[in-house]
Design an enzyme around this catalytic site. Structure first.
Site, PDB file in Angstrom:
ATOM      1  CB  SER A   1      -9.361  47.873  18.514  1.00 31.57           C
ATOM      2  OG  SER A   1     -10.189  47.357  19.610  1.00 31.57           O
TER       3      SER A   1
ATOM      4  CE1 TYR B   1      -8.575  42.422  23.286  1.00 30.76           C
ATOM      5  CE2 TYR B   1      -8.735  43.420  25.612  1.00 30.76           C
ATOM      6  CZ  TYR B   1      -9.063  43.530  24.039  1.00 30.76           C
ATOM      7  OH  TYR B   1     -10.032  44.462  23.581  1.00 30.76           O
TER       8      TYR B   1
ATOM      9  CB  VAL C   1     -11.356  53.251  21.950  1.00 30.65           C
ATOM     10  CG1 VAL C   1     -12.803  52.238  21.363  1.00 30.65           C
ATOM     11  CG2 VAL C   1     -10.534  52.281  22.948  1.00 30.65           C
TER      12      VAL C   1
ATOM     13  CE1 TYR D   1     -14.308  45.774  16.812  1.00 25.73           C
ATOM     14  CE2 TYR D   1     -14.015  48.288  16.807  1.00 25.73           C
ATOM     15  CZ  TYR D   1     -13.814  46.962  17.066  1.00 25.73           C
ATOM     16  OH  TYR D   1     -12.115  46.749  17.287  1.00 25.73           O
TER      17      TYR D   1
ATOM     18  CE  LYS E   1      -9.769  44.418  19.640  1.00 28.37           C
ATOM     19  NZ  LYS E   1     -11.030  44.783  19.792  1.00 28.37           N
TER      20      LYS E   1
HETATM   21  O1  DON Z   1     -10.691  46.066  25.288  1.00 26.84           O
HETATM   22  C1  DON Z   1     -11.141  47.205  24.847  1.00 26.84           C
HETATM   23  O2  DON Z   1     -12.261  47.686  25.108  1.00 26.84           O
HETATM   24  C2  DON Z   1      -9.970  48.339  24.348  1.00 26.84           C
HETATM   25  N1  DON Z   1      -8.958  47.883  24.808  1.00 26.84           N
HETATM   26  C3  DON Z   1     -10.026  48.177  22.850  1.00 26.84           C
HETATM   27  C4  DON Z   1     -11.406  48.514  22.202  1.00 26.84           C
HETATM   28  C5  DON Z   1     -11.272  49.192  21.036  1.00 26.84           C
HETATM   29  O3  DON Z   1     -10.207  49.925  20.477  1.00 26.84           O
HETATM   30  C6  DON Z   1     -12.287  49.259  20.063  1.00 26.84           C
HETATM   31  N2  DON Z   1     -11.981  49.772  19.038  1.00 26.84           N
HETATM   32  N3  DON Z   1     -12.593  50.687  18.323  1.00 26.84           N
END
Ligand code: DON
Length: 304
Positions: A63, A188, A258, A240, A66
């Site tokens: 993330s 994405y 993550v 978040y 992003k």
């Molecule tokens: O879409 C997802 O769930 C992951 N590619 C990215 C989520 C993420 O990194 C949330 N961050 N803490």
């Protein structure tokens, strides 16, 4: 202040600390990582660079990407994007669908998954080759060509991405996704699969500490206004439903992923990136959080 000593001591302390976090397993490919990695990299505005542990090893930035996508969309499209995405904290997990139906397919902010999916949709509509152009943008920020997608992570996310597919389909039903849902998801997942080290992340986030200007060649990449907005959005939405806790304990705008990475920015002073793959129950790096809290406490250098 002896930053190298501080970083080394933090690395030493936390390397040996009991880590109750858990590596992300909902993307099976991420589970393969050595959970004991710990990297810290600090870059100051005066161009000093400090690193400890695994700070030069690449990992899945997830993330954190992003922020790159949002920055690129603001450069390419401008404030129009805010008609399709909000700027309020969600107070919900990054992949929660709950608000999206009530709020008619307009995501609360660009850093929850739904918001990032709309940013991807906007970039797809605007760019000829979105994947390559975004990658080249990140390469430029980090001043290296050696940044790539990890296709195994892409495939792993694709085959387990039922919630992300639900987000895109729901938003498509409200008219807030213009392109084919599979094309949006593919872009994405590629974006999330980018691999970078703490050192590369700290370098590439320096524009948010340096009024939108690249440190290595003085090129202006974004306006002061965009830099202000990205920092504000990171502060309020970067972690978040733990954004309040991050502000409370660390006191810097920042973004997590993550894969276990966190990047935090002190405008006009420094940029710091940490990596430790085990996550807390909100999906943010358990030790990264602690390292950053200790760093801003010891150095007394938070924005508050
Ligand atoms: O879409 C997802 O769930 C992951 N590619 C990215 C989520 C993420 O990194 C949330 N961050 N803490």
């Amino acid at each position: 202040m002896d930053y190298q000593k501080i970083i080394d001591e933090l690395h030493q302390k936390y390397k040996n600390e009991d880590n109750i976090g858990k590596v992300a397993s909902y993307i099976p490919e991420l589970k393969k990582i050595n959970p004991n990695k710990l990297g810290i990299c600090l870059l100051t505005l005066s161009c000093e660079s400090y690193g400890a542990g695994d700070y030069q090893e690449k990992f899945s930035i997830q993330s954190i990407s992003k922020v790159f996508a949002l920055t690129y969309a603001l450069i390419k499209v401008g404030d129009e994007i805010w008609k399709r995405i909000g700027v309020e904290p969600s107070g919900d997990p990054f992949n929660s669908l709950v608000q999206l139906e009530f709020e008619k397919g307009i995501p609360r902010n660009p850093f929850i998954n739904s918001g990032a999916l709309v940013v991807c949709d906007i970039l797809i509509s605007k760019l000829k080759n979105p994947k390559l152009e975004l990658l080249n943008f990140v390469r430029k920020l980090a001043n290296t060509k050696d940044i790539y997608f990890n296709e195994k992570v892409v495939a792993s996310e694709k085959s387990h991405g039922f919630t992300n597919a639900a987000h895109v389909n729901l938003m498509k039903s409200f008219g807030n996704i213009k392109n084919d849902v599979d094309v949006v998801l593919d872009f994405y997942y590629h974006m999330c699969s980018i691999e970078m080290s703490c050192e590369e992340l700290a370098k590439s986030f320096m524009i948010f500490a340096n009024d939108g200007v690249l440190k290595y060649n003085n090129e202006k990449i974004i306006s002061l206004g965009i830099s202000k907005r990205i920092n504000a959005t990171m502060q309020l939405c970067g972690h978040y439903d733990e954004a309040g806790e991050f502000a409370f304990r660390v006191g810097l705008p920042g973004k997590s992923g993550v894969g276990g990475g966190i990047v935090a920015v002190h405008p006009d002073l420094y940029c710091i990136a940490t990596w430790s793959p085990k996550l807390n129950n909100k999906g943010n790096s358990y030790l990264g959080f602690k390292v950053l809290e200790s760093f801003t406490t010891i150095t007394k250098a938070s924005i508050f």
